[in-house]
Design an enzyme around this catalytic site. Sequence first.
Site, PDB file in Angstrom:
ATOM      1  N   HIS A  23       1.127  -1.390  -0.050  1.00  0.00           N
ATOM      2  CA  HIS A  23      -0.018  -0.087  -0.134  1.00  0.00           C
ATOM      3  C   HIS A  23       1.170   1.231   0.157  1.00  0.00           C
ATOM      4  CE1 HIS A  23      -2.692   2.551   1.261  1.00  0.00           C
ATOM      5  NE2 HIS A  23      -3.672   1.827   0.294  1.00  0.00           N
ATOM      6  N   ASP A  73      -7.632  -5.469  -0.006  1.00  0.00           N
ATOM      7  CA  ASP A  73      -8.102  -6.438  -1.621  1.00  0.00           C
ATOM      8  C   ASP A  73      -7.876  -8.045  -1.102  1.00  0.00           C
ATOM      9  OD1 ASP A  73      -7.938  -3.369  -3.123  1.00  0.00           O
ATOM     10  OD2 ASP A  73      -9.567  -3.992  -2.675  1.00  0.00           O
TER      11      ASP A  73
END
Length: 428
Positions: free
Chosen positions: A306, A363
């Site tokens: 991320h 996700d």
Amino acid sequence: MADKQAKLELGGKTFEYSVLEGSTGPDVIDIRKLYAQTGAFTFDPGFTSTASCESALTYIDGDEGVLLHRGYPIGQLAEHSSFMEVSYLLLNGELPSKDELDDFSYTITRHTMLHEQLMTFYRGFRRDAHPMAIMCGVVGALSAFYHDSTDISDPTHRTISSHRLIAKMPTIAAMAYKYSVGQPFVYPDNSLSYTGNFLRMTFGVPAEPYVVNPVVERALDRIFILHADHEQNASTSTVRLAGSSGANPFACIAAGIACLWGPAHGGANEAALNMLREIGTPDKIPHYIERAKDKNDPFRLMGFGHRVYKNYDPRATVMQQTVREVFDSLKVTDPLFETALRLEEIALSDPYFIEKKLFPNVDFYSGIILSAIGFPTTMFTALFALARTVGWVAQWNEMISDPGQKIGRPRQLYTGPTERDYIPLTQR
Ligand code: SDX
């Protein structure tokens, strides 16, 4: 307290810039006058060190794995709140009273129907069109149907457009699914909750009653909460940039949907489940871990890493818990969940992932639970867009109502040819 200043030495001169403090998080150096004073631009492709705006909506501490919506931690909202309540919170800044929540839910519920003409847009797509292609097209087309609410300078127009977008996304997404499986569209049922209505429009058929499973309804509502907003991510920045030109909100949200589709962003949930299916069983994991570490191999562990979180994504924690709850309650299991848990365990003990601070993100687990509920992988990102619409709309409203708002227009470091004369074709 004396203003904090940052000094810059350039070309033998010293320039000073104010350092602005937020309510929490990193300070920012106000460089709005830097080009006018120094003749130089800053250079920050990917905006890794750039604050594009001031916002009071969502705060992320990537090192600590903290996510707050209007100050409330995502874990508490996921446990105690609802997607309608979080939507109200993002749009209005405070948790609603019961009456306020009832009024908001009533309003949203009564905007869930689409103009009947919009149904024809679906017929223009192939049945195997990706739902995100349909979402881009149909949401953009909404601006052709709601001329009564596209004056962005009018707060009431902004409010009605915001409500219409939040309300109609479930209908549009459910219709995209129905179209892909050749089943008739199911109209909204105002007696159901926001999420229950979406489940019925997606999985119900006119031939028989559809009973919403409360466990699935609660899990999906929580998943919507986890996806509602996330500071200035790529798709939100796309919505803000589109909105900064004065484009209507429907067009701006369509732009956000297009950006979210990418596998590095919202498309990662679909890519993560496809990756888990490709890996298959835990014994194959080491091979894929090595591929993810190989600079010459474009393969990456989808659902890992991320830009901001250099710790565990707090949403992934809630998502993993939700998978366990739903599987226990529905008495189902999926060997891919075991593969995912094992992949996480191996990756988080590997020096490559530890050094680069690559943790599961929102996700990584979402596809497992969405698949268990019955959604095809092609619908995963459409569900992300459905939930993120409230965040996009709230961020868009915040930007449009900012008196200092200007059109976004970045500059560049030019490395192309300097001026030269045209060469006639006969001389080339
Ligand atoms: C979302 O911004 C948001 O808030 C987004 C989001 C939201 O709610 O809006 O949180 C939603 O988009 C979550 C992220 C979903 N994407 C994925 O899961 C795709 C896989 N992840 C990567 O593509 C990547 O981690 C990004 C795109 C998410 C972040 O990339 P960055 O910040 O640009 O970091 P990077 O690509 O420069 O990676 C840093 C290093 C690199 O190695 P070096 O060049 O330094 O040697 O880490 C490596 C990368 O190669 N790396 C990975 C990796 N992610 C980064 N290596 C293997 N597998 C991965 N998944």
